[in-house]
Design a protein around this motif. Structure first.
Motif, PDB file in Angstrom:
ATOM      1  N   ALA A 120      61.906  19.759  29.112  1.00 15.83           N
ATOM      2  CA  ALA A 120      62.724  20.484  28.129  1.00 15.83           C
ATOM      3  C   ALA A 120      62.406  21.968  28.255  1.00 15.83           C
ATOM      4  N   THR A 121      63.366  22.777  27.894  1.00 11.37           N
ATOM      5  CA  THR A 121      63.160  24.218  27.850  1.00 11.37           C
ATOM      6  C   THR A 121      63.228  24.665  26.401  1.00 11.37           C
ATOM      7  N   THR A 175      60.412  32.059  26.687  1.00  8.46           N
ATOM      8  CA  THR A 175      60.821  30.759  27.193  1.00  8.46           C
ATOM      9  C   THR A 175      59.597  29.970  27.648  1.00  8.46           C
ATOM     10  N   TYR A 176      59.641  28.662  27.396  1.00  5.37           N
ATOM     11  CA  TYR A 176      58.577  27.763  27.858  1.00  5.37           C
ATOM     12  C   TYR A 176      59.236  26.531  28.466  1.00  5.37           C
ATOM     13  N   ASN A 177      58.850  26.196  29.688  1.00  9.90           N
ATOM     14  CA  ASN A 177      59.351  25.006  30.360  1.00  9.90           C
ATOM     15  C   ASN A 177      58.323  23.897  30.209  1.00  9.90           C
ATOM     16  N   PHE A 178      58.677  22.909  29.404  1.00  5.03           N
ATOM     17  CA  PHE A 178      57.778  21.796  29.091  1.00  5.03           C
ATOM     18  C   PHE A 178      58.031  20.634  30.046  1.00  5.03           C
ATOM     19  N   SER A 179      56.944  19.974  30.431  1.00  3.73           N
ATOM     20  CA  SER A 179      57.082  18.732  31.201  1.00  3.73           C
ATOM     21  C   SER A 179      55.940  17.795  30.834  1.00  3.73           C
ATOM     22  N   TYR A 180      56.242  16.511  30.840  1.00  5.72           N
ATOM     23  CA  TYR A 180      55.265  15.478  30.515  1.00  5.72           C
ATOM     24  C   TYR A 180      55.612  14.247  31.343  1.00  5.72           C
ATOM     25  N   THR A 181      54.612  13.690  32.013  1.00  6.86           N
ATOM     26  CA  THR A 181      54.806  12.470  32.780  1.00  6.86           C
ATOM     27  C   THR A 181      54.507  11.276  31.887  1.00  6.86           C
TER      28      THR A 181
END
Length: 134
Positions: free
Chosen positions: A54-55, A94-100
């Protein structure tokens, strides 16, 4: 004659004060209202090993802190401070979120809450629900 000189002096002082007032008045910028938004509120269905992304976009005059919490079955976990990872462009961050997705995430309701604290200590939040398939 004396009255005319006095009138001219008063008129000169008035004109000078108007000119001074006009040059000292600046267009003050409206303060930026702090806002936080996310490009999606729910991910598509994901399996273990796939990535939720998500951004998050923040509009603020300044950011003191930006952190997120993993929320499992409506219980908020420990904060992860990612303030240093914000990308700034003017008043926009802005923050680019990622989660596995991990094993056993599919057994719970999973989400993330994002929280920004601006320079005036106002707190705004947004959230992402991770849709994990069995």
């Amino acid at each position: 004659m004396k009255r005319l000189t006095n009138y001219m002096l008063q008129l000169s002082v008035f004109a000078l004060s108007i000119a001074l007032a006009m040059t000292s008045c600046k267009d003050e910028e409206e303060p930026v209202a702090t806002a936080i938004s996310i490009d999606k509120t729910v991910t598509p269905k994901l399996k273990v090993g796939e990535e939720a992304t998500a951004t998050i976009t923040i509009v603020a005059e300044g950011v003191k802190a930006f952190k997120y919490y993993k929320v499992v079955d409506e219980v908020k976990g420990t904060a992860v401070d990612v303030t240093s990872q914000l990308v700034k462009n003017g008043n926009t961050y802005t923050y680019n979120f990622s989660y596995t997705v991990q094993e056993f995430d599919d057994l719970h309701t999973l989400g993330f809450e994002f929280e920004v604290t601006d320079k005036k200590d106002q707190v705004k939040t947004t959230a992402l629900v991770v849709d994990v398939s069995l």
